[in-house]
Design a protein around this motif. Structure first.
Motif, PDB file in Angstrom:
ATOM      1  N   LYS A 283      21.656  33.883  33.610  1.00  0.00           N
ATOM      2  CA  LYS A 283      22.158  34.847  34.590  1.00  0.00           C
ATOM      3  C   LYS A 283      22.534  34.190  35.910  1.00  0.00           C
ATOM      4  N   TYR A 284      21.896  33.035  36.191  1.00  0.00           N
ATOM      5  CA  TYR A 284      22.075  32.408  37.507  1.00  0.00           C
ATOM      6  C   TYR A 284      22.980  31.179  37.445  1.00  0.00           C
ATOM      7  N   VAL A 285      23.534  30.924  36.271  1.00  0.00           N
ATOM      8  CA  VAL A 285      24.294  29.681  36.084  1.00  0.00           C
ATOM      9  C   VAL A 285      25.741  29.844  36.542  1.00  0.00           C
ATOM     10  N   ARG A 286      26.149  28.985  37.452  1.00  0.00           N
ATOM     11  CA  ARG A 286      27.548  28.896  37.899  1.00  0.00           C
ATOM     12  C   ARG A 286      27.937  27.435  37.902  1.00  0.00           C
TER      13      ARG A 286
END
Lengths: 378, 378
Positions: A283-286
């Motif tokens: 969910k937090y991966v960019r």
């Protein structure tokens, strides 16, 4: 399987020692005078570079009175001479090799764009004439200035036009520069490497050093020698992580990375770990990537090792096919003087296809033009 | 080989969340007031600890408005409660587990010996009553103060007498303290652990943090989430290197190390690399060891992993037998909610003896008293 008497191998890792007058001969005096100069005294040296001056204790390991570079020069005169080097390679059973520059410990003290750009250009011109032109078996790596991405791009393109097939990047950027995972800044360099079919070669142990501190000597005290050597591997792994997680390899599917001297078996480990972080923290991966991180590592990243006894097993059973052997000639960590012994220990019990892949095939993926080593004798 | 429907496994890695009033209930007011306290505001918190005060932005990953610890508490209420926890373990197929404390991010800001020694004693007393006494399946780890080796030794011996079987050490010492490889300083602690049959448990990601900096957030920008997670593994490897190269494991052949959450396949890699440095730099190595470094790693160091798909191959083909599975309950990186799926993915194609060793056997080497999980159902 039959084992050849002499095992021939390509090497993903070797080093050339530059002549001390290289910059004096190739740069205008005003620039040459600002390149690193060392005056040696008993037990210490005074180094001047780009207007700064440092006093540095000269380590004399083992109390032999010799510095590490005295020791290396004496044991392998081919370190400075392509003719002697090719004799050594023939003797050892090494066909083609990637060579890295030796200058560098002071390069991170150069703060001036012009000086650094001129310095790497002089070094690359010298290596083209002295190494590349000496034999198609010798593949020097182009040095680039990382003080500005445009300078790096220009030098990569200039060197590719001169015949360079790989560019040497240190495992971390100079102080104050944006780290490699800032893809918006570095993308022009990744594009230039991909477009010119230039392999991005990270050599471990090349983080910029702070002249006032320990020169990469992270550990002192008990176990220091082994701790410092082992520690160097992490920089190559971190650079690889940065290139994958930032999306650089995703955006540049034809870009290939070679991590030299970092060892053989870290790829499967690091791949599993990146996959875990990528999936569990999804969910937090960019940025999101088009494939799991490990797949980029297995497809676009190559590694060289010298002695690792688990290299064969990692290829056979953990699925990492892009492992190649390297001699690290002429360094102490390398196999000079015992190359055949090492190759036989590594491969006498390995299947032919695994031996072939590690000694010859993986290297040929990156540098097919070096052709075939001499035929095996049985 | 037949695969059981439900695979039972011991876990080398889980976490308990301490109640917020733990120190107020167990320490004199003058000490309790100096333990870490947080006042939360919109988007930030003010933390006071040992006379210092810090403002810290509260990360709200994914812009959900929830902090990481809100998320963890909500998904796994058993994080705070042994009865609910045992229900979760039964459901997931986890038999026994090593549990680590969750407090700690501020512990490295405590500079006072007395405060730290009292704090860890209170924490250990609480965990003995609340966790250890709740079930023989729960093995809490004793916290120790590293501000002084004598304090650490005393707490290890006190906890061993209370029934503790493992002591939790962070992957690096507090600022200003001697690093772990300074064996002359730390040897009394290694002796105490060995004599009391207490496992030395390093949990990755526990380097002391500088309150004014990034709280272990080494990387920002593109790829940051995966970079920061992957990076945590190196601290466990470095601690292991320090324990081996300093001679600590050589001098204490009955001392066992568990590196929790660091992954499965780094052992063979790191072992090969230490051996290379030890052999090639042999003349400069102090102390000399009675065996090559890799042998200490393979014999005395255990590791836990959650998802690593190369774990089975590393044991089968690279010879590292001391790999155990871990759930990392209740954290996001762990397997809570998908433990059976993960165990089947890992082991459905593995030989029975490898599955048994990773899920049960390696853990039993360290903690035989937990006995056998329920019989497999086919």
């Amino acid at each position: 399987m039959a084992i050849p008497k002499k095992i021939w191998a390509n090497s993903g890792d070797s080093h050339f020692l530059e002549p001390p007058d290289l910059f004096d001969e190739r740069l205008p005096k005003a620039l040459a005078d600002r390149m690193p100069k060392s005056q040696k005294f008993d037990g210490y040296e005074i180094v001047t570079v780009d207007g700064q001056q440092f006093r540095r204790n000269m380590p004399k390991p083992g109390n032999t009175g010799e510095t590490m570079s005295d020791i290396v020069n004496k044991r392998a005169p081919g370190a400075n001479d392509p003719v002697l080097r090719l004799q050594d390679l023939d003797e050892e059973g090494i066909w083609a090799e990637v060579t890295f520059p030796s200058i560098g410990i002071w390069a991170s003290s150069i703060k001036s764009r012009e000086l650094m750009a001129s310095g790497v250009a002089a070094l690359n011109d010298w290596a083209k004439e002295y190494i590349m032109d000496a034999s198609p078996r010798l593949l020097p790596t182009a040095s680039v200035s990382l003080l500005d991405v445009d300078d790096a791009v220009a030098e990569v393109r200039r060197c590719a036009a001169m015949g360079y097939r790989a560019a040497f990047l240190p495992t971390a950027v100079p102080p104050g520069q944006k780290p490699y995972h800032y893809i918006d800044y570095w993308n022009p360099l990744w594009t230039a490497l991909e477009e010119t079919n230039t392999v991005l070669a990270f050599h471990i142990g090349t983080e910029p050093v702070d002249a006032d501190k320990g020169f990469g000597q992270v550990f002192r005290g008990p176990g220091g020698a082994v701790l410092n050597y082992t520690q160097t591997t992490f920089g190559g792994q971190i650079s690889t992580m940065q290139m994958i997680t930032s999306g650089a390899l995703d955006q540049h599917p034809d870009l290939r990375i070679l991590v030299s001297e970092g060892g053989a078996t870290w790829g499967p480990f690091l791949g599993d770990r990146m996959n875990e972080g990528y999936r569990q923290h999804g969910k937090y991966v960019r940025p999101q990537l088009s494939k799991p991180p490990k797949q980029f590592l297995y497809e676009q990243v190559y590694a060289s090792f010298q002695h690792d006894e688990t290299a064969v097993g990692a290829m056979q059973h953990l699925g990492w096919n892009n492992v190649m052997w390297g001699s690290d000639y002429p360094h102490l960590e390398g196999t000079y003087g015992h190359t055949q012994k090492t190759l036989h220990e590594l491969f006498d019990d390995a299947p032919d296809d695994v031996r072939r892949r590690i000694t010859v095939g993986a290297f040929q993926d990156l540098f097919p033009e070096v052709g075939e080593p001499p035929a095996d004798e049985y």
